[in-house]
Design an enzyme around this catalytic site. Sequence first.
Site, PDB file in Angstrom:
ATOM      1  N   HIS A  85       0.834  -1.129   0.124  1.00  0.00           N
ATOM      2  CA  HIS A  85       0.080  -0.001  -0.064  1.00  0.00           C
ATOM      3  C   HIS A  85       0.729   1.295   0.078  1.00  0.00           C
ATOM      4  O   HIS A  85       0.430   2.488   0.441  1.00  0.00           O
ATOM      5  CB  HIS A  85      -0.960   0.156   1.130  1.00  0.00           C
ATOM      6  N   SER A 129      15.276  21.801 -15.324  1.00  0.00           N
ATOM      7  CA  SER A 129      14.062  22.773 -15.764  1.00  0.00           C
ATOM      8  C   SER A 129      14.527  23.998 -16.512  1.00  0.00           C
ATOM      9  O   SER A 129      15.639  24.449 -16.108  1.00  0.00           O
ATOM     10  CB  SER A 129      13.366  22.861 -14.085  1.00  0.00           C
ATOM     11  N   LYS A 184      16.523  21.417 -10.155  1.00  0.00           N
ATOM     12  CA  LYS A 184      15.899  20.306 -10.858  1.00  0.00           C
ATOM     13  C   LYS A 184      16.708  19.493 -11.456  1.00  0.00           C
ATOM     14  O   LYS A 184      17.459  19.716 -12.188  1.00  0.00           O
ATOM     15  CB  LYS A 184      14.677  20.549 -11.523  1.00  0.00           C
ATOM     16  N   GLU A 203       9.717   8.723 -16.678  1.00  0.00           N
ATOM     17  CA  GLU A 203       8.300   9.186 -16.781  1.00  0.00           C
ATOM     18  C   GLU A 203       8.206   8.825 -18.369  1.00  0.00           C
ATOM     19  O   GLU A 203       6.678   8.688 -18.484  1.00  0.00           O
ATOM     20  CB  GLU A 203       8.385  10.587 -16.538  1.00  0.00           C
TER      21      GLU A 203
END
Length: 459
Positions: free
Chosen positions: A156, A277, A283, A290
Amino acid sequence: MAQLWGGRFTKETDQLVYNFNASITFDQKFYKQDIEGSIAHATMLGKTGIITIEESDKIVNELKSILKEVEDGTLEIGSEYEDIHSFVEATLIDRIGDTGKKLHTGRSRNDQVALDMRLYTRDEIENIKGLLKELLTTLHTLMKENLDTYMPGFTHLQKAQPVTFAHHVGAYMEMFKRDYSRLTDIYNRMNVCPLGAGALAGTTYPLDRELTASLLGFDGPTLNSMDSVSDRDYLIELLSALSTICMHLSRFSEEIIIWNSNEYQFVELDDAYSTGSSIMPQKKNPDIAELVRGKTGRVYGALISLLTTMKGIPLAYNKDMQEDKELTFDAIDTVKGCIALFNGMISTMKLNKDNMKVSAMKGFTNATDAADYLVKNGVAFRDAHGIIGRLVLYAIEQNKAIDELSLEELQSISPVFKEDIYDAISLETCVGKRNTIGAPGAEAMKKVIEINDNYLANL
């Protein structure tokens, strides 16, 4: 240009209709398979006496020349042709005249395209299996190198029990082994030759279909001519298998994205597999993970599209089935890219082992082992469960891990605790004593690694 099938028609096809109907823009992808299939067909025609050996040799030699020229770039596949079959045959006829017109004897574009797609798919299955083997080898190496790299196991998305990174990666090893096996099954099931089925009802020419199948490396010919030209279930199987591969890659990518976050900092991705970024200089984004996660939906879409296309088509061939190619080509290319990039990403990422271990300790992943300790010292399990629940609540209030509590604090919850509790609930003990096959203990893992050594050696 005049079509190979134009004799029946009294006027040219409308240009928009022609463009809509044409497949040359995408089916040129299997020019090699089309030419190889034609070489085998011409060879068979010559050996059976349907055409002369001289004619067969002339056709075969020129087809080989066409293949060489396409591959070295001296011959361009023109967009004016309806499909790859038309390009090859028209080029052949242009070069050797009427003899080239005999190539299509005993053959239809229906069984020809069925053959080309099987040959192409068969080749690509082998390519994907090769990429999966490289990924499996990377996972195997990570397992061998991380038998004592402790981390929390999750259910979970909550910290549950301690495991090792080797054990966690091993779960994906098993998934991708099954993926590899599925591809092998599909290859074996689809490895029959449809050439000779004609349009749908075979041919009156005395074709030697067994010879054609043998020349092309098939196990034998298909046994029903209607099924031969209208079957696409092997592509549905393939797209299903590719979807499952992507699902596994996506799950692993999701975990890497989480592990790479500032909150976890379990892994650091190599600069080559990250981006920055345009506005936030701090970043370092896990873009490859992704994108792999995102492209999974694209492959799923191909599967659903082909299932939908095929669900209402009566026997035998229908033009709807042309839709199988772009979908399958795109899915294959997508999956190949995803596997290759994912493999590069995980083979270059760095593990922050201290952070992983601290996370396991702070997450009360040894709570089950603390309960087992009480049970082994005479406490009923249900009572032990309640005691450890109170102990975890106290530890949270004190902002400590269980093994950071003093013996006095532990005994204030239960007098059963003794000094040996600390050894009993250490990560090393919690993981190390779990040694049934498939468990995360080092001895169990070494047995699995040995099994995987043999598995990889025999792929």
